[in-house]
Design a protein around this motif. Structure first.
Motif, short mmCIF file in Angstrom:
data_model
loop_
_atom_site.label_atom_id
_atom_site.label_comp_id
_atom_site.label_asym_id
_atom_site.label_seq_id
_atom_site.Cartn_x
_atom_site.Cartn_y
_atom_site.Cartn_z
N ASP A 1 36.29 60.73 -30.36
CA ASP A 1 37.75 60.89 -30.32
C ASP A 1 38.19 61.99 -29.37
O ASP A 1 39.09 61.81 -28.58
N THR A 2 37.59 63.15 -29.49
CA THR A 2 38.07 64.26 -28.66
C THR A 2 36.94 64.90 -27.86
O THR A 2 37.08 66.00 -27.36
N THR A 3 35.82 64.20 -27.73
CA THR A 3 34.70 64.82 -27.03
C THR A 3 34.44 64.13 -25.70
O THR A 3 33.30 63.91 -25.32
N VAL A 4 35.50 63.76 -25.00
CA VAL A 4 35.31 63.04 -23.74
C VAL A 4 34.66 63.94 -22.69
O VAL A 4 33.83 63.51 -21.93
N GLY A 5 35.04 65.18 -22.66
CA GLY A 5 34.46 66.06 -21.64
C GLY A 5 35.39 67.24 -21.45
O GLY A 5 36.41 67.12 -20.79
N MET B 1 42.54 70.71 -8.30
CA MET B 1 42.21 70.28 -6.94
C MET B 1 41.02 69.33 -6.92
O MET B 1 40.99 68.35 -6.18
N GLU B 2 40.03 69.62 -7.76
CA GLU B 2 38.83 68.77 -7.82
C GLU B 2 39.17 67.38 -8.38
O GLU B 2 38.69 66.36 -7.90
N ILE B 3 40.00 67.36 -9.43
CA ILE B 3 40.43 66.07 -10.00
C ILE B 3 41.23 65.29 -8.96
O ILE B 3 41.01 64.09 -8.76
N PRO C 1 32.16 61.68 -16.42
CA PRO C 1 31.88 60.31 -15.95
C PRO C 1 33.01 59.32 -16.28
O PRO C 1 33.09 58.25 -15.67
N PHE C 2 33.88 59.67 -17.23
CA PHE C 2 34.96 58.75 -17.61
C PHE C 2 36.31 59.10 -16.98
O PHE C 2 37.32 58.49 -17.30
N LEU C 3 36.30 60.08 -16.07
CA LEU C 3 37.57 60.51 -15.45
C LEU C 3 38.30 59.33 -14.77
O LEU C 3 39.49 59.12 -15.01
N ILE C 4 37.58 58.57 -13.97
CA ILE C 4 38.23 57.49 -13.20
C ILE C 4 38.73 56.40 -14.15
O ILE C 4 39.85 55.90 -14.01
N GLN C 5 37.91 56.05 -15.13
CA GLN C 5 38.31 55.01 -16.09
C GLN C 5 39.59 55.43 -16.83
O GLN C 5 40.51 54.63 -17.00
#
Length: 298
Positions: free
Chosen positions: A7-11, A24-26, A64-68
């Protein structure tokens, strides 16, 4: 449904980066997905702002799920997500828990199904969906989507089902769609699509159901003789013409059970051939002044 652990441990935000560096990196990673539209399009800008400022996950640029997560946020903002009938989009959960039963994931937590039919989506389909590389079913049927079908959908190599029927989509059918090797079901009926049916459809050998009826398609129906798995092909209520007695009819001896074409098409094996004959008789009678109205085109 099993998503509580994520639930809240995406990264969580990387402690090594300053807040400005993180943004800036995102931005750099999202620029590789959306290009110039990241700054020029309101929906993409809203998705970016949400991701860096409002998302309670405080996602790291290396997650790893940033783009999704971003792509689903773009879909939400591109289609007036606040007005959707329901969803848990933009919540603190991992994206797999954003709309349980409608957004499905595989074992690696990558989106495999987007089933947002009948959910009051208003707006355009974002081209960024091509980044959901594990997607095998895209169902946005019966919404109020406009604009065109993004060509980039043809990059989703896993796609088996595309259903964008009963919307207000216009423009042509991207030929790239028919190069998807796994595609078996294509439903684009009840839209305002124009142009011709791409010749490439003749090579999409896994197609079993094709529904393109009630659009504004023109030209001839391509040769479909390689499509041994085709069961349903319905293209009536379009401005198609030509003769398909040799280029499509032989499929009736294979798996095909339903073939509907406009009455202007010469087709002796079509399931709607008798209703076409009836309309022709009615039209002839109308010309001779017996007062019968000619029926709507089919």
């Amino acid at each position: 449904s099993g998503f509580s652990s994520v639930d809240t441990t995406v990264g969580n935000s990387s402690p090594k980066l300053s807040p400005v560096e993180r943004v800036m990196e995102i931005h750099k990673r999202l620029l590789a997905v959306s290009g110039k539209y990241l700054s020029r399009s309101l929906a993409r800008n809203q998705a970016f702002q949400w991701l860096v400022e409002e998302d309670c996950v405080k996602i790291s640029p290396t997650d790893p799920f940033l783009i999704q997560r971003y792509v689903l946020a773009v879909l939400y903002f591109s289609t007036n997500g606040k007005k959707w009938s329901s969803s848990d989009f933009l919540s603190c959960k991992h994206e797999c828990g954003w709309f349980v039963g409608n957004v499905e994931c595989n074992s690696k937590m990558n989106i495999s199904k987007l089933l947002l039919d009948n959910n009051n989506l208003q707006g355009t389909i974002p081209f960024e969906l091509y980044k959901l590389e594990s997607l095998n079913e895209l169902n946005l049927k019966a919404n109020a989507l406009n604009g065109s079908i993004p060509t980039s959908v043809g990059k989703l190599q896993m796609l088996q089902t595309i259903d964008l029927s009963r919307n207000n989509l216009k423009g042509s059918i991207p030929s790239l769609i028919f190069e998807l090797e796994n595609l078996s079901k294509l439903q684009l009926n009840d839209n305002n699509l124009d142009g011709t049916i791409p010749l490439q459809i003749g090579n999409a050998v896994n197609l079993s159901i094709v529904q393109l009826y009630n659009n504004e398609l023109v030209g001839q129906i391509p040769n479909l003789l390689k499509l041994d798995n085709l069961e349903v092909f319905r293209v009536h209520e379009n401005n198609l013409n030509g003769n398909i007695n040799l280029s499509v009819c032989p499929l009736k001896k294979k798996k095909m059970i339903m073939l509907w074409a406009p009455c202007k098409v010469d087709c002796k094996c079509c399931n709607n051939v008798s209703s076409c004959n009836t309309s022709r008789t009615r039209k002839r009678n109308t010309r001779h002044g017996n007062g019968l109205r000619s029926p709507r085109k089919n």
